[in-house]
Design a protein around this motif. Structure first.
Motif, PDB file in Angstrom:
ATOM      1  N   ASP A  92       0.795  -1.224   0.000  1.00 41.33           N
ATOM      2  CA  ASP A  92       0.000   0.000   0.000  1.00 41.33           C
ATOM      3  C   ASP A  92       0.831   1.280   0.000  1.00 41.33           C
ATOM      4  N   ASP A  93       2.161   1.161   0.120  1.00 39.92           N
ATOM      5  CA  ASP A  93       3.013   2.351   0.027  1.00 39.92           C
ATOM      6  C   ASP A  93       3.471   2.620  -1.408  1.00 39.92           C
ATOM      7  N   GLY A  94       2.998   1.792  -2.374  1.00 37.83           N
ATOM      8  CA  GLY A  94       3.347   1.986  -3.778  1.00 37.83           C
ATOM      9  C   GLY A  94       4.431   1.053  -4.286  1.00 37.83           C
TER      10      GLY A  94
END
Length: 155
Positions: A92-94
């Protein structure tokens, strides 16, 4: 941090990192295998994670197993290498990480079974008990490869 696995999925995001990692099939004297239920996806998995600078792949498996399960292990062999470019993990941080993992065989030598901030449940299972457990396909492959006993595999 949440994680989603994609394998041979045309809708998967494109990888933007490659990180060496190790996992361990830890087998006790009764033939049971150690699994953890992961916080990031709720699935059962082998202990393992990212290799740090200054450590060997074996040391990585030993450290990760202890951090995630409380069990101290000794590496005794190799299950296989898993580097399929069609298997990515999206965080979810990319970060979208291409799989690069060495799965080692290990035996417990000490410690106390416990969960961690990465695992909310840790247990020993007979090989047959693992059949119905929810887990991502890549972990199932590693367990199947160990159970087949065909020596180290390269995937």
């Amino acid at each position: 941090m949440a994680r989603r696995d994609y394998e041979d999925d045309p809708g998967a995001p494109v990888a933007n990192s490659l990180v060496p990692a190790a996992s361990a099939v830890v087998v006790d004297d009764d033939g049971r295998v150690l699994l953890q239920r992961r916080v990031d996806n709720g699935m059962w998995a082998l202990p393992g994670g990212r290799m740090e600078l200054g450590e060997s792949i074996g040391d990585c498996a030993i450290r990760e197993t202890y951090e995630e399960t409380g069990v101290i292990v000794e590496v005794t062999g190799i299950v296989g290498t898993y580097t399929h470019p069609g298997h990515v993990f999206a965080y979810d941080d990319g970060e979208v990480r291409q799989e690069f993992s060495v799965c080692l065989l290990a035996r417990p030598t000490g410690g106390t079974l416990r969960s961690s901030d990465e695992s909310f449940e840790v247990r020993w299972f007979t090989p047959e008990e693992t059949d119905g457990l929810p887990m991502v396909p890549s972990i199932r492959k590693r367990l199947d490869d160990w159970r087949a006993g065909n020596g180290p595999v390269i995937r």
